[in-house]
Design a protein around this motif. Structure first.
Motif, PDB file in Angstrom:
ATOM      1  N   TYR A 128       7.526  11.357   0.880  1.00  0.00           N
ATOM      2  CA  TYR A 128       7.093   9.960   0.892  1.00  0.00           C
ATOM      3  C   TYR A 128       5.644   9.870   0.435  1.00  0.00           C
ATOM      4  O   TYR A 128       4.790  10.645   0.884  1.00  0.00           O
ATOM      5  CB  TYR A 128       7.236   9.354   2.292  1.00  0.00           C
ATOM      6  CG  TYR A 128       8.662   9.335   2.796  1.00  0.00           C
ATOM      7  CD1 TYR A 128       9.596   8.452   2.252  1.00  0.00           C
ATOM      8  CD2 TYR A 128       9.076  10.203   3.789  1.00  0.00           C
ATOM      9  CE1 TYR A 128      10.911   8.439   2.701  1.00  0.00           C
ATOM     10  CE2 TYR A 128      10.391  10.196   4.248  1.00  0.00           C
ATOM     11  CZ  TYR A 128      11.303   9.314   3.696  1.00  0.00           C
ATOM     12  OH  TYR A 128      12.602   9.308   4.136  1.00  0.00           O
ATOM     13  N   SER A 129       5.368   8.905  -0.424  1.00  0.00           N
ATOM     14  CA  SER A 129       4.016   8.742  -0.954  1.00  0.00           C
ATOM     15  C   SER A 129       3.092   8.091   0.063  1.00  0.00           C
ATOM     16  O   SER A 129       3.530   7.303   0.914  1.00  0.00           O
ATOM     17  CB  SER A 129       4.047   7.897  -2.230  1.00  0.00           C
ATOM     18  OG  SER A 129       4.671   8.589  -3.278  1.00  0.00           O
ATOM     19  N   LEU A 130       1.822   8.400  -0.061  1.00  0.00           N
ATOM     20  CA  LEU A 130       0.796   7.819   0.796  1.00  0.00           C
ATOM     21  C   LEU A 130       0.302   6.511   0.176  1.00  0.00           C
ATOM     22  O   LEU A 130      -0.094   6.473  -0.989  1.00  0.00           O
ATOM     23  CB  LEU A 130      -0.365   8.792   0.973  1.00  0.00           C
ATOM     24  CG  LEU A 130      -0.039  10.035   1.799  1.00  0.00           C
ATOM     25  CD1 LEU A 130      -1.030  11.151   1.509  1.00  0.00           C
ATOM     26  CD2 LEU A 130      -0.035   9.694   3.289  1.00  0.00           C
ATOM     27  N   ALA A 131       0.342   5.451   0.975  1.00  0.00           N
ATOM     28  CA  ALA A 131      -0.173   4.156   0.527  1.00  0.00           C
ATOM     29  C   ALA A 131      -1.595   3.941   0.991  1.00  0.00           C
ATOM     30  O   ALA A 131      -2.246   2.973   0.578  1.00  0.00           O
ATOM     31  CB  ALA A 131       0.719   3.030   1.065  1.00  0.00           C
ATOM     32  N   SER A 132      -2.096   4.818   1.842  1.00  0.00           N
ATOM     33  CA  SER A 132      -3.466   4.718   2.352  1.00  0.00           C
ATOM     34  C   SER A 132      -4.431   5.363   1.376  1.00  0.00           C
ATOM     35  O   SER A 132      -4.045   5.989   0.387  1.00  0.00           O
ATOM     36  CB  SER A 132      -3.563   5.389   3.727  1.00  0.00           C
ATOM     37  OG  SER A 132      -2.977   6.677   3.692  1.00  0.00           O
TER      38      SER A 132
END
Length: 322
Positions: free
Chosen positions: A137-141
């Protein structure tokens, strides 16, 4: 003579000798083909020490920033430890927040484990404790945030996403390893335009890249195109509009394949829309995220519109229901 450490053994590199030749002289054969810096087969990573800039010719800037270089071009000037691939440590983080962004996407916020560093847009591999099931899962932060943020789509019959939606609770300890990926913003050339395009939870890394670019003072135009099948599948619309209002260089376009688009949005295939709006992409840095067919289509269209392949960064998502 520089000392090269590889897989726990030390080797001495002679003056004006490439790292590839040096290891071969010691009986260690790294993968290689052209031996001229063209095929990238001998891509290697510096775990300690700094490779000379000449050894990173032809290597994407996001990979070079992580220490990757070409062994056939590398004439070491200092001691180095190298590896063919890095092994990421495993981290544990407490779940700080869990909320729905729309009916099928949940946002998780985790505390930041000690020693964990990343670049906005990279991804982590979340691990389910009871059976070690793992999904990326990609980091949105962004690194300036006090938390790590993930956007997870509920996949029909998906074991991991069902567990995330139905079972985990705030306060739980979650495990992951990473970060990985080379789809992230690098400072420099702040006047160059950026294109960010993707669909579904492909927005997660793009949201991080966008905020990171703004945080680092990117002055050139930034165009974000986010798509879904219909308006109900879009999310973070209000947050992105607020960012567009606050930063004149940022332009946000929500896109839908079917039905009416939101105000300021467009209806059509996301693969075609950036080119229709922007025309030539010569000089753009391009970031693409989402399902593989969408990413592949956007990559091809971006290249044909004038973007250099060296400037096209992408992380296609593969949804696994098992």
């Amino acid at each position: 003579m520089p000392t090269i450490r590889f897989e726990g053994q030390d080797y001495f590199c002679a003056e004006d000798e490439t790292l590839l030749d040096s290891l071969a002289r010691h009986g260690v054969m790294l993968p290689s083909s052209c031996r001229a810096g063209a095929c990238l087969t001998c891509m290697t990573r510096a775990l300690k020490g700094t490779p000379p800039k000449s050894a990173q010719l032809g290597v994407k800037d996001t990979l070079a920033a992580q220490g990757y270089f070409l062994a056939c071009l590398c004439k070491p000037v200092e001691d180095m430890e190298i590896g063919l691939a890095s092994v990421s440590p495993r981290y544990t983080a407490r779940l700080l927040g869990k909320d729905l962004l729309n009916e099928s996407i949940v946002r998780l916020r985790l505390d930041i484990p000690e020693g964990f560093t990343y670049r906005a847009g990279q991804f982590v591999n979340l691990i389910r404790a009871n059976d070690e099931l793992t999904r990326s899962y990609s980091l949105a932060s962004i690194p300036a945030d006090s938390y790590l943020e993930l956007h997870i789509k509920k996949v029909p019959e998906g074991r991991m996403s069902t567990w995330v939606f139905d079972e985990i609770e705030v306060g739980d300890e979650l495990s992951f390893f990473g970060p990985s990926g080379d789809c992230f913003y690098l400072p420099g050339s702040s006047e160059r335009p950026l294109l960010l395009a993707g669909a579904g939870t492909g927005l997660a890394p793009l949201y991080g890249i966008l905020r990171d670019a703004l945080e680092q003072g990117h002055a050139g135009p930034i165009h974000l195109f986010h798509a879904s099948l219909a308006t109900a599948g879009l999310y973070l619309i209000d947050e992105l509009r607020r960012l567009a209002d606050a930063h004149e260089q940022f332009h946000y376009t929500p896109c839908v394949l079917h039905g009416d688009a939101p105000d300021g949005g467009m209806q059509g295939n996301i693969v075609d829309i950036p080119g229709q709006v922007l025309g030539s992409l010569s000089g753009y840095r391009v970031f693409l995220c989402g399902d593989p067919p969408i990413v592949n289509g956007l990559r091809q269209k971006s290249f044909l519109a004038g973007a250099s392949m060296q400037d096209i960064h992408s992380d296609p998502f593969v949804f696994t229901p098992a």
